[in-house]
Motif scaffolding. Sequence first.
Motif, PDB file in Angstrom:
ATOM      1  N   PHE A   1      37.218  18.227  -8.182  1.00 21.91           N
ATOM      2  CA  PHE A   1      37.360  17.113  -9.336  1.00 21.91           C
ATOM      3  C   PHE A   1      38.653  16.623  -9.684  1.00 21.91           C
ATOM      4  O   PHE A   1      39.258  15.645  -9.273  1.00 21.91           O
TER       5      PHE A   1
ATOM      6  N   LYS B   1      40.509  13.568  -7.829  1.00 25.77           N
ATOM      7  CA  LYS B   1      40.474  12.577  -8.596  1.00 25.77           C
ATOM      8  C   LYS B   1      41.968  12.432  -9.435  1.00 25.77           C
ATOM      9  O   LYS B   1      42.166  11.701 -10.371  1.00 25.77           O
TER      10      LYS B   1
ATOM     11  N   GLU C   1      45.245  14.328 -19.214  1.00 25.59           N
ATOM     12  CA  GLU C   1      44.102  14.213 -19.211  1.00 25.59           C
ATOM     13  C   GLU C   1      42.992  15.326 -19.300  1.00 25.59           C
ATOM     14  O   GLU C   1      42.256  15.557 -20.089  1.00 25.59           O
TER      15      GLU C   1
ATOM     16  N   TYR D   1      40.597  16.402 -22.464  1.00 21.92           N
ATOM     17  CA  TYR D   1      39.053  16.339 -22.001  1.00 21.92           C
ATOM     18  C   TYR D   1      38.335  17.545 -22.870  1.00 21.92           C
ATOM     19  O   TYR D   1      38.904  18.495 -23.334  1.00 21.92           O
TER      20      TYR D   1
ATOM     21  N   VAL E   1      32.188  13.893 -13.868  1.00 23.61           N
ATOM     22  CA  VAL E   1      31.582  12.514 -13.003  1.00 23.61           C
ATOM     23  C   VAL E   1      31.770  11.416 -14.140  1.00 23.61           C
ATOM     24  O   VAL E   1      32.140  10.193 -13.625  1.00 23.61           O
TER      25      VAL E   1
ATOM     26  N   GLU F   1      33.487  10.884 -16.819  1.00 27.22           N
ATOM     27  CA  GLU F   1      35.055  10.336 -17.475  1.00 27.22           C
ATOM     28  C   GLU F   1      35.632   9.687 -16.454  1.00 27.22           C
ATOM     29  O   GLU F   1      36.323   8.896 -16.586  1.00 27.22           O
ATOM     30  N   LYS F   2      35.633  10.330 -15.143  1.00 31.72           N
ATOM     31  CA  LYS F   2      36.328   9.422 -14.240  1.00 31.72           C
ATOM     32  C   LYS F   2      35.552   8.596 -13.315  1.00 31.72           C
ATOM     33  O   LYS F   2      35.730   8.128 -12.166  1.00 31.72           O
ATOM     34  N   LYS F   3      34.354   8.359 -13.685  1.00 37.93           N
ATOM     35  CA  LYS F   3      33.493   7.226 -13.127  1.00 37.93           C
ATOM     36  C   LYS F   3      33.161   7.552 -11.673  1.00 37.93           C
ATOM     37  O   LYS F   3      33.450   6.738 -10.797  1.00 37.93           O
ATOM     38  N   VAL F   4      32.850   8.859 -11.448  1.00 33.74           N
ATOM     39  CA  VAL F   4      32.669   9.203  -9.827  1.00 33.74           C
ATOM     40  C   VAL F   4      31.481   8.503  -9.329  1.00 33.74           C
ATOM     41  O   VAL F   4      30.202   8.780 -10.237  1.00 33.74           O
TER      42      VAL F   4
END
Lengths: 441, 441
Positions: free
Chosen positions: A412, A416, A422, A426, B413, B415-418
């Motif tokens: 991820f 991403k 970031e 988190y 997923v 938080e990063k809008k996957v």
Amino acid sequence: MKNYDAIVIGGGPAGTAAAYGLKEQGKAVAIIESDLWGGTCPNRGCDPKKILMSAVEAKSKVKKLNGKGLESDPTIHWEELMAFKHSYTDTVPEGTKKGLIDTEIDTFEGQAEFADSHTIKVSDEELKAKQFLIATGQRPSVLPIDGQEYLQSSTDFLDLAHLPKRIAFLGAGYISFELAAIANAAGAETHIIHHNSQPLKGFDEELALELVKHLEEQGIVFHFNVGVKTLEALDPGYRLSADGFELETDMVLGATGRTPNIESLKLENAGVEYTKRGIVVDDHLRTNQAHIFACGDVLDKTQPKLTPVSGFEANYAVQAMVGIKEAIEYPLIPTIVFGDLKLARIGMSEKELAEHPEKYHSETTDLSSWFTFMRINEQEAKIKIVYDEADTIVALSCLSSLADELINYFYFVFEKKVSHQELSDYIFAYPTPASDLEYFI
Amino acid sequence: MKNYDAIVIGGGPAGTAAAYGLKEQGKAVAIIESDLWGGTCPNRGCDPKKILMSAVEAKSKVKKLNGKGLESDPTIHWEELMAFKHSYTDTVPEGTKKGLIDTEIDTFEGQAEFADSHTIKVSDEELKAKQFLIATGQRPSVLPIDGQEYLQSSTDFLDLAHLPKRIAFLGAGYISFELAAIANAAGAETHIIHHNSQPLKGFDEELALELVKHLEEQGIVFHFNVGVKTLEALDPGYRLSADGFELETDMVLGATGRTPNIESLKLENAGVEYTKRGIVVDDHLRTNQAHIFACGDVLDKTQPKLTPVSGFEANYAVQAMVGIKEAIEYPLIPTIVFGDLKLARIGMSEKELAEHPEKYHSETTDLSSWFTFMRINEQEAKIKIVYDEADTIVALSCLSSLADELINYFYFVFEKKVSHQELSDYIFAYPTPASDLEYFI
């Protein structure tokens, strides 16, 4: 004679995924399987291996805490473990076939052969189609040595009714490492014999050697630079011989590579180009025949031959067959050696890194004192990060019982482009391996 | 009299993070701790709990495979386990203090008291500063019942030299659940007594009750709707009494909430506003005194009082103290109950969901037949997804030994809008819990 929009050859993960995809596109689809529906991964690959591995992982987890509050030395009971495996694998072929039939995909069983570029023979039937997708995968290669008829394969190991007392693995790739870890934990005298001194090609050498050290401590005996020449049957057992080397064992497992399943397809009749490494495709997974595509392990390609890669290709192939213009673009592909201690990597390949060693530098960190690893008493945990000249991370390898989890988090992070800031903002479940991520990179 | 740019009160995760941050900003910083440097989390909270939990997790992992190929019933050896815990916790206070001193942050030990809004008394010293940050955290509340002097707390449990034969926990929040899971797995007769019928407030009720069922099967006895009134000392042990209820036990652990550490600070002398729930701050973590800030568990706030939340606040507070204008914006905050079976959640809070039940619908899926859970023989694995009227996921709860790992993937997923398509194109290490993500959502 039956006519289809598309015929898929091979009922493994790639072929079935593509068949479903083509059906969803409104195509009339047939699929052909010559052996077990579901293919290698669920029948004799990733899935049964990981079921056997569950016992290895649990045993190791407990053993590490011996003297730290948990008293026990669990024993693997092979026949029970195999029964557990069978409770999963035995349902795969029928379940896979039923899923296809329920979706109104026609299923055929037998060896597919091209009669011409638009016609397939299977059993006594002739099938025609506008398009074809070849997804026949690979099988274990047989090492050409004297006595090669005595060699067994990963397929045999994953279906062993009883565990032999002594097993020797030829080859030091990830299949040998994984199955040897299982055999050793289950109580077999386990040897790994490799023709050169570099195990786990494709993985970081430093951490691969750490993994060898760990497995040696667990009892596995490694023999490097041994080119086995003959295999003789004894009564009972076998004798392996090389220059200045002899070993007696009860089972010899050849894990020295895999061979694409292409010979029986009569590709010549369809004019499809291939090499000994597999079927040749362009960046649309199209063979030299415009209406014939291929995907998965049967390809002559540089990407790792792994189930999720073939699934990705299958999904792409469906799009290519209905006319998508963009060339295939692979996402990141992590690779992993499973075991009680796992070695995983992500990023630029070892081959690419080796081509320009002057461009990259790396840092290896011992993680054993980090809370996540300290609390499970894991002494061997390490992470190695490779940077380019601009100090950007280009590859990352991890040796740990948690390497799968960590590498998936990094997936991820890399995919991403999650920044350090970031990550540090988190709020993961705490404390967990994820809550350490900001300190890794 | 010493003068500082900033004085931090409280040497826990929040206070130390802020002290380092302020130092990095070039400030002259002092930090004051009245008890153990490092605070609750590493000394008597998350960390020691998770060390003890390692044995519980490993034991459970093996037990699930009994009859499936792994023979053994590991036993927890309490004194050894405590020694393992001490090997970590014993180094925390000194290590924390040394880290601060090495960074040239002045450390003071003793109870801090405001003399006026710019002056602190600690031991026999008076310290002055331009700014203050209060990060004194919380302590276990003491239930006001007859015999409350016999109540022990999580702090006592996490430092128990020997495990009593019988333990009763008052309160059915996550602290009771976690410590009871440890006590029970280690062989104590374990009871959880709760004043109403709803355990684990803040977690999904359906899955919380599944967790209760699981823990009952493991041997924990739950008593709901029991409002304990008296606690008498016997010889040996204690008797708990409520209307129509009596229980004899060897240790009574009160886990009925936590109280902010504010009484001793003499906040009145500084004119700082607070309630019984904690210190009142604005959305810049500023108290009603413009130069006095607060962060972490000592706040009167709605966010969960968790270590990583206080860490986030500490980092923000540093920025606020040097003049940042943006109000604090919390990221997603997952919550979790650890144990052999874990319950984790992420997304909109249960409170928010309960305010408009008509807007949300949910689906609960039994995961036990999924490969990831099947291979470890986990019968209890479940996922519950809550959707809004547009079928967008607003919350997700998971019950599994892998719930921490899964919720951390979902963190990325969400938080990063996957997207689902992206997830299905991702090639995770395979097969792993992550490679199933595309099928979950």
